[in-house]
Design a protein around this motif. Structure first.
Motif, mmCIF file in Angstrom:
data_model
loop_
_atom_site.group_PDB
_atom_site.id
_atom_site.type_symbol
_atom_site.label_atom_id
_atom_site.label_comp_id
_atom_site.label_asym_id
_atom_site.label_seq_id
_atom_site.Cartn_x
_atom_site.Cartn_y
_atom_site.Cartn_z
ATOM 1 N N VAL A 12 0.866 -1.177 0.000
ATOM 2 C CA VAL A 12 0.000 0.000 0.000
ATOM 3 C C VAL A 12 0.905 1.231 0.000
ATOM 4 C CG1 VAL A 12 -1.888 1.223 1.142
ATOM 5 C CG2 VAL A 12 -1.742 -1.271 1.314
ATOM 6 N N ALA A 14 1.524 5.357 -0.431
ATOM 7 C CA ALA A 14 0.960 6.707 -0.443
ATOM 8 C C ALA A 14 1.796 7.549 -1.401
ATOM 9 C CB ALA A 14 0.983 7.314 0.952
ATOM 10 N N THR A 43 -2.514 2.141 -4.506
ATOM 11 C CA THR A 43 -2.019 3.489 -4.253
ATOM 12 C C THR A 43 -3.092 4.325 -3.574
ATOM 13 O OG1 THR A 43 -0.577 3.391 -6.196
ATOM 14 C CG2 THR A 43 -1.111 5.573 -5.357
ATOM 15 N N VAL A 44 -2.677 5.068 -2.564
ATOM 16 C CA VAL A 44 -3.589 5.977 -1.848
ATOM 17 C C VAL A 44 -2.984 7.389 -1.873
ATOM 18 C CG1 VAL A 44 -4.571 4.163 -0.389
ATOM 19 C CG2 VAL A 44 -2.533 5.423 0.388
ATOM 20 N N PRO A 45 -3.799 8.409 -1.584
ATOM 21 C CA PRO A 45 -3.285 9.784 -1.702
ATOM 22 C C PRO A 45 -2.168 10.117 -0.704
ATOM 23 C CG PRO A 45 -5.686 9.756 -1.708
ATOM 24 C CD PRO A 45 -5.242 8.370 -1.352
ATOM 25 N N GLU A 49 -4.278 7.460 4.610
ATOM 26 C CA GLU A 49 -5.170 6.506 3.931
ATOM 27 C C GLU A 49 -4.612 5.084 3.894
ATOM 28 O OE1 GLU A 49 -4.714 9.727 2.355
ATOM 29 O OE2 GLU A 49 -6.528 10.183 3.511
ATOM 30 N N ILE A 50 -3.371 4.917 4.358
ATOM 31 C CA ILE A 50 -2.789 3.569 4.297
ATOM 32 C C ILE A 50 -3.491 2.595 5.249
ATOM 33 C CG2 ILE A 50 -0.707 2.221 4.759
ATOM 34 C CD1 ILE A 50 0.921 4.494 3.509
ATOM 35 N N ALA A 53 -6.801 1.437 3.941
ATOM 36 C CA ALA A 53 -6.647 0.563 2.768
ATOM 37 C C ALA A 53 -6.339 -0.871 3.196
ATOM 38 C CB ALA A 53 -5.527 1.091 1.872
ATOM 39 N N SER A 92 -0.978 7.677 11.412
ATOM 40 C CA SER A 92 -0.784 6.576 10.455
ATOM 41 C C SER A 92 0.001 5.440 11.109
ATOM 42 C CB SER A 92 -0.067 7.083 9.201
ATOM 43 O OG SER A 92 1.188 7.666 9.507
#
Ligand SMILES: Nc1c(NC[C@H](O)[C@H](O)[C@H](O)CO)[nH]c(=O)[nH]c1=O
Ligand SMILES: CC(=O)[C@@H](O)COP(=O)(O)O
Length: 153
Positions: A12, A14, A43-45, A49-50, A53, A92
């Motif tokens: 994952v 970012a 892929t995350v922004p 967001e990890i 996900a 995070s």
């Protein structure tokens, strides 16, 4: 002798900083390829967001989707002018740790939290700090540990 199956990993990443994400991903893929592991990449922004996900991937597996043996989180958090750095960095990492412990997950945390670009590049490049590769190897190590501890119940 029982054949060991290759680990299947979810990376994952970012992509808050595209170029640094490329460097971290290069290191992680190199390490996983060297170990004969297979992997998917999502892929995350940003780093926040990890953890969601990873949680979504777990839910997907429960619904018949892909089962992953472990996860590699890749991201770069660079301090700016405000408190937001602390939120992104701390939340995070805390959420990843909470997931790893509560779900007994093999997660390699390659979310770097740095003060500036120089510190970022010195750790992102495979030829220097190779923190992406380190996170990938950490995930693989924890997968093996989980197998070992699981068989020793
Ligand atoms: N400043 C950085 C961020 N910030 C964005 C957050 O991660 C998140 O995407 C946003 O708050 C929307 O929910 N993310 C990074 O990965 N790195 C940074 O330096
Ligand atoms: C880590 C961040 O969120 C950072 O990029 C935000 O920069 P700033 O605090 O200057 O808004």
């Amino acid at each position: 002798m029982a054949e060991t199956t290759a680990a299947h990993i979810l990376i994952v990443e970012a992509r808050f900083y595209d170029d640094m994400a490329d460097a971290l991903l290069d290191g992680a893929k190199h390490a996983l390829d060297a170990a004969g592991a297979t992997y998917d990449i999502v892929t995350v922004p940003g780093a926040l967001e990890i953890p969601p996900a990873i949680a979504m991937a777990l839910d997907g597996a429960d619904e018949g989707g892909t089962e992953y043996d472990g996860f590699v989180a890749l991201g770069m958090v660079i301090r700016g002018e405000t408190y937001h750095f602390d939120i992104v960095a701390n939340e995070s990492s805390r959420a990843i740790m909470d997931l790893a412990v509560s779900e007994s997950l093999a997660i390699g945390n390659g979310i770097l939290t740095v003060e500036n670009d120089d510190q970022a590049w010195a750790r992102a490049r495979r030829s220097e700090g190779d923190k992406g590769g380190f996170a990938a190897r950490a995930a693989l190590t924890m997968i093996e540990l989980k197998k070992k501890l699981g068989t020793e119940k």
